[in-house]
Design an enzyme around this catalytic site. Structure first.
Site, PDB file in Angstrom:
ATOM      1  N   GLY A  10      45.023  81.299  77.150  1.00 18.73           N
ATOM      2  CA  GLY A  10      46.384  80.782  77.232  1.00 18.73           C
ATOM      3  C   GLY A  10      47.155  81.547  78.276  1.00 18.73           C
ATOM      4  O   GLY A  10      46.592  82.051  79.246  1.00 18.73           O
ATOM      5  N   CYS A  11      48.437  81.681  78.061  1.00 16.54           N
ATOM      6  CA  CYS A  11      49.304  82.373  79.006  1.00 16.54           C
ATOM      7  C   CYS A  11      48.816  83.806  79.220  1.00 16.54           C
ATOM      8  O   CYS A  11      48.648  84.565  78.277  1.00 16.54           O
ATOM      9  CB  CYS A  11      50.724  82.390  78.469  1.00 16.54           C
ATOM     10  SG  CYS A  11      51.862  83.357  79.461  1.00 16.54           S
ATOM     11  N   PHE A  12      48.598  84.149  80.476  1.00 13.56           N
ATOM     12  CA  PHE A  12      48.047  85.481  80.753  1.00 13.56           C
ATOM     13  C   PHE A  12      49.014  86.621  80.484  1.00 13.56           C
ATOM     14  O   PHE A  12      48.612  87.766  80.355  1.00 13.56           O
ATOM     15  CB  PHE A  12      47.435  85.580  82.136  1.00 13.56           C
ATOM     16  CG  PHE A  12      48.240  85.095  83.321  1.00 13.56           C
ATOM     17  CD1 PHE A  12      49.617  84.979  83.330  1.00 13.56           C
ATOM     18  CD2 PHE A  12      47.564  84.751  84.484  1.00 13.56           C
ATOM     19  CE1 PHE A  12      50.316  84.559  84.437  1.00 13.56           C
ATOM     20  CE2 PHE A  12      48.251  84.325  85.622  1.00 13.56           C
ATOM     21  CZ  PHE A  12      49.634  84.229  85.585  1.00 13.56           C
TER      22      PHE A  12
END
Length: 164
Positions: A10-12
């Site tokens: 997902g969002c890093f």
């Protein structure tokens, strides 16, 4: 011994924020992995045209933080059954994956995932592949949650304090 692994979940921002809290992490940076476009930027990646995935490059001291421990932590914070999304982030750039340039690490990861899969009837869709390429993300993405503590993150960073 220092080793390197690439994690996408997902969002890093959240992946980096979480792993940076663990003892044994030597260095980390976020970026775009396995892109079919050289040096993509965030907006191009978000367009879906690059096949790139938001990824954390993680350098770790294996005598302090084992690969097995990293993988246990990783599967604690992602949904390995979610295809092309994590939390409220949707798109192929948010798929989950574990990548490496090291054949030995790749084998260890495959064995871990096979063992983990035995606990579930639902198929794990987390990619496990050799890393094709990695391009660092823009500077404003690096250590984003340290710079913006109230920034959005689908990952509960407090879970990093749990012993796994």
């Amino acid at each position: 011994m220092q080793r390197v692994i690439y994690l996408a979940g997902g969002c890093f921002w959240g992946i980096q924020g979480y792993f940076d809290l663990l003892d044994g992490v030597v260095e980390s940076q976020v970026g775009y992995a396995n892109s079919n476009v050289e040096s993509p930027d965030y907006y191009t990646v978000c367009s879906g045209s690059t096949n790139a995935v938001e990824t954390l490059e993680l350098h770790f001291a294996e005598e302090i933080l084992s690969l097995n421990s990293i993988l246990r932590h990783f599967f604690e914070i992602i949904d390995p059954f979610a295809l092309n999304y994590q939390g409220h982030d949707f798109g192929t750039q948010y798929r989950s994956g574990i990548y490496t340039r090291d054949a030995q690490i790749l084998q260890e990861v495959r064995e871990f995932v096979e063992s983990y899969q035995k606990q579930y009837s639902q198929k794990i869709v987390t990619e496990v592949k050799l890393l094709e390429n990695f391009y660092p993300a823009e500077s404003y993405h690096q250590k984003y949650l340290q710079k913006n503590p109230t920034g959005y993150c689908h990952i509960d960073l407090s879970k990093a304090l749990k012993k796994l």
